[in-house]
Design an enzyme around this catalytic site. Structure first.
Site, PDB file in Angstrom:
ATOM      1  N   LYS A  70       0.853  -1.207   0.000  1.00 26.77           N
ATOM      2  CA  LYS A  70       0.000   0.000   0.000  1.00 26.77           C
ATOM      3  C   LYS A  70       0.885   1.254   0.000  1.00 26.77           C
ATOM      4  CE  LYS A  70      -0.241   0.048   5.032  1.00 26.77           C
ATOM      5  NZ  LYS A  70      -0.976  -0.500   6.184  1.00 26.77           N
ATOM      6  N   TYR A 289      16.959  29.748   7.218  1.00 26.31           N
ATOM      7  CA  TYR A 289      15.958  30.615   7.831  1.00 26.31           C
ATOM      8  C   TYR A 289      16.217  30.838   9.320  1.00 26.31           C
ATOM      9  CZ  TYR A 289      13.417  29.677   3.534  1.00 26.31           C
ATOM     10  OH  TYR A 289      13.051  29.578   2.228  1.00 26.31           O
TER      11      TYR A 289
HETATM   12  C1  PLP Z   1      -0.270  -1.735   6.679  1.00 28.42           C
HETATM   13  C2  PLP Z   1      -0.898  -3.010   6.976  1.00 28.42           C
HETATM   14  C3  PLP Z   1      -0.103  -4.156   7.169  1.00 28.42           C
HETATM   15  C4  PLP Z   1       1.415  -4.133   7.183  1.00 28.42           C
HETATM   16  O1  PLP Z   1       1.883  -3.447   8.325  1.00 28.42           O
HETATM   17  P1  PLP Z   1       3.436  -3.316   8.651  1.00 28.42           P
HETATM   18  O2  PLP Z   1       3.450  -2.840  10.062  1.00 28.42           O
HETATM   19  O3  PLP Z   1       3.980  -2.299   7.709  1.00 28.42           O
HETATM   20  O4  PLP Z   1       4.054  -4.635   8.459  1.00 28.42           O
HETATM   21  C5  PLP Z   1      -0.763  -5.360   7.363  1.00 28.42           C
HETATM   22  N1  PLP Z   1      -2.113  -5.430   7.394  1.00 28.42           N
HETATM   23  C6  PLP Z   1      -2.895  -4.338   7.229  1.00 28.42           C
HETATM   24  C7  PLP Z   1      -4.373  -4.499   7.277  1.00 28.42           C
HETATM   25  C8  PLP Z   1      -2.319  -3.098   7.021  1.00 28.42           C
HETATM   26  O5  PLP Z   1      -3.104  -2.021   6.857  1.00 28.42           O
END
Ligand code: PLP
Length: 395
Positions: A70, A289
Site C-alpha cells: 500500500k 531561515y
Molecule cells: C499496513 C498493513 C499491514 C502491514 O503493516 P506493517 O506494520 O507495515 O508490516 C498489514 N495489514 C494491514 C491491514 C495493514 O493495513
C-alpha cells in the site's frame, strides 16, 4: 474506475513501467529523468528487497508472504517494487488498501494475486475482479455487494473475509461474524480464499485476537488465515498462522528497537542528491531561515538540493548525518522544502557534484530507523513520505 480515469492511469503507467528510471503518474512525461541532473533521486535496492523476503521467510518458518505494498509500496514505488517481488517463490501475492493501487500493480506487470483490503464501489469491483484482484468482504452488506459484482463479472469472485477482532478500524466485528461468514462461504458466486484480521500490536491482546479469528472460522472452508504484520513477524510467532502480511519489514524498516538490535533486515532504498554548492563561512555567519545555526569559527558548508518535500524529515537538524565520500557530516540550520545544508568542517573535503546519501544501507548512521530516531520522526514515514515524483532507479 471511469474509462477516462482508467485511460489516464494506463497512459501514465505506460510511461513509468518500461525503463529502470521512472517517475510516477503525477509526472506522465519525464523528459529529464534520464540525463545527468542535480535533481535528487531514489535508488531501490532489489537485492535488499530479496534479502528481506528471505529474512521474513526464515523468521516465520517458511510461511507464504502476502506483501503489503500500500501507499506506493511504502514510498519506494509500486512500479519498481512489484516486479522485483512478483517472481519470488516466497511471495504468495500482494495487498493494498486503495483500488487504484491494485490496478497499478497489474499495469506494472504483477501477475500474482492482489488483495484489496479496502472498500470499493461496485463499478471498481467489477474492473478489479476482471484483473484478478481479490476483494475483501468487510461489512454487513458484503454478500449483497460482492454478489452484485460477481453477477456482473459472470464468474465466481475471489474474496478474503476481513474480520475485526479488536482493532475497531476495518472488517466485520467478530462477535457478529459467524453467520455472516457461513453465508459467504455457502455462496456459489463467491470463492473464499482467505480470512484475516488486523492486530493491535499489543502482545497479550494480539493472542486474544488470533484466538477470535481461529474460533470464528473453525470448521469453515475459508482458506489460509492471516494476521501478522511486521510487528508480529518479528515478535509474535502465534500470529504467523497460514500466511504472513508484512509491509515495513520487506522494505528494511524495523518496527522496534528489539527488532533493530537483531539486525536481520536491509534498508531497500537510498535517498540521494548531488552537492550543489560548497562554501566557506566566517565565524558568526549563519545558514538558512531564522539564523538558527551560526558558525563559531571559519568552517565549510555544503548545500544539497533535497528537503522535506522529498521525504527527508525536517527534524534531521536535531542530529542526523549525511554520508558523502564515505564520511558523515551533520545537518545544520533548517531542512527546508528543497534544501538541506551540512557542515563539512575545516577543509573543503566535498565538492560540487559529489553524491550525498541522506538515507540508506551504507552506514548505520543513515539507516532509516536511526534517522527517524534522531529526527523525532516515524520510521513508517521515513518510507511512506518519500515524494512520489522523485526519479527512481532500481539498482
Ligand atoms: C499496513 C498493513 C499491514 C502491514 O503493516 P506493517 O506494520 O507495515 O508490516 C498489514 N495489514 C494491514 C491491514 C495493514 O493495513
Amino acid at each position: 474506475m471511469s474509462p477516462s480515469r482508467r485511460a489516464f492511469v494506463q497512459s501514465s503507467m505506460a510511461a513509468v513501467a518500461a525503463p529502470a528510471v521512472a517517475r510516477l503518474p503525477v509526472a506522465p512525461s519525464r523528459p529529464l529523468a534520464q540525463i545527468p541532473s542535480f535533481d535528487p533521486w531514489l535508488e531501490i535496492d532489489g537485492a535488499a528487497l530479496r534479502w528481506n523476503v528471505d529474512a521474513v521467510t526464515r523468521l516465520t518458518g517458511g510461511r507464504p508472504i502476502l506483501a503489503v505494498v500500500k501507499n506506493n509500496a511504502y514510498g519506494l514505488g509500486l512500479a519498481q517494487v512489484g516486479p522485483v517481488l512478483d517472481p519470488l517463490a516466497a511471495i504468495h501475492g500482494f495487498a493494498v488498501v486503495k483500488a487504484e493501487e491494485a490496478m497499478r500493480l497489474r499495469q506494472a506487470g504483477v501477475r500474482k494475486p492482489v488483495l484489496l483490503m479496502g472498500r470499493c464501489e461496485d463499478e471498481e469491483g467489477v474492473e478489479l475482479a476482471r484483473s484478478g484482484v481479490r476483494l475483501a468482504a468487510l461489512g454487513e452488506d458484503a454478500a449483497d455487494r460482492l454478489g452484485r459484482v460477481a453477477g456482473r463479472v459472470g464468474r465466481p469472485l475471489g474474496v478474503h473475509l476481513y474480520i475485526d477482532t479488536g482493532m475497531g478500524r476495518m472488517g466485520m466485528p467478530y462477535r457478529a461474524a459467524r453467520p455472516w461468514a457461513e453465508a459467504l462461504v455457502a455462496r456459489p458466486d463467491l470463492r473464499v480464499e482467505g480470512a484475516f484480521t488486523e492486530l493491535t500490536e499489543n502482545p497479550d491482546f494480539d493472542r486474544e485476537q488470533v484466538g477470535h479469528l481461529q474460533a470464528l472460522t473453525r470448521g469453515l472452508q475459508v482458506g489460509p488465515l492471516h494476521a501478522a504484520s511486521s510487528a508480529a513477524v518479528m515478535h509474535q510467532p502465534e500470529a504467523h498462522l497460514d500466511m504472513v502480511r508484512p509491509g515495513l519489514a520487506l522494505y528494511g524498516g524495523y518496527v522496534s528497537r528489539a527488532a533493530q538490535d537483531r539486525g536481520e533486515l536491509r534498508p531497500a532504498y537510498r535517498l540521494r542528491a548531488r552537492v550543489v554548492r560548497v562554501d566557506r563561512l566566517e565565524a558568526g555567519d549563519g545558514v538558512s531561515y531564522h539564523r538558527r545555526w551560526k558558525a563559531t569559527r571559519p568552517t565549510w558548508i555544503a548545500v544539497l538540493p533535497v528537503g522535506h518535500v522529498d521525504g527527508y524529515p525536517s527534524g534531521a537538524v536535531k542530529g542526523a548525518e549525511v554520508l558523502v565520500n564515505g564520511r558523515l557530516f551533520p545537518v545544520v540550520g533548517t531542512v527546508s522544502a528543497s534544501h538541506t545544508i551540512i557542515a563539512v568542517g575545516d577543509e573543503p573535503v566535498v565538492r560540487v557534484g559529489d553524491v550525498a546519501t541522506l538515507v540508506g544501507p551504507d552506514h548505520p548512521a543513515i539507516h532509516p530507523n536511526v534517522v527517524a530516531e534522531r529526527a523525532g520522526y516515524s520510521e513508517y514515514d521515513m518510507f511512506m513520505h518519500l515524494n512520489p515524483t522523485l526519479p527512481r532507479r532500481v539498482v
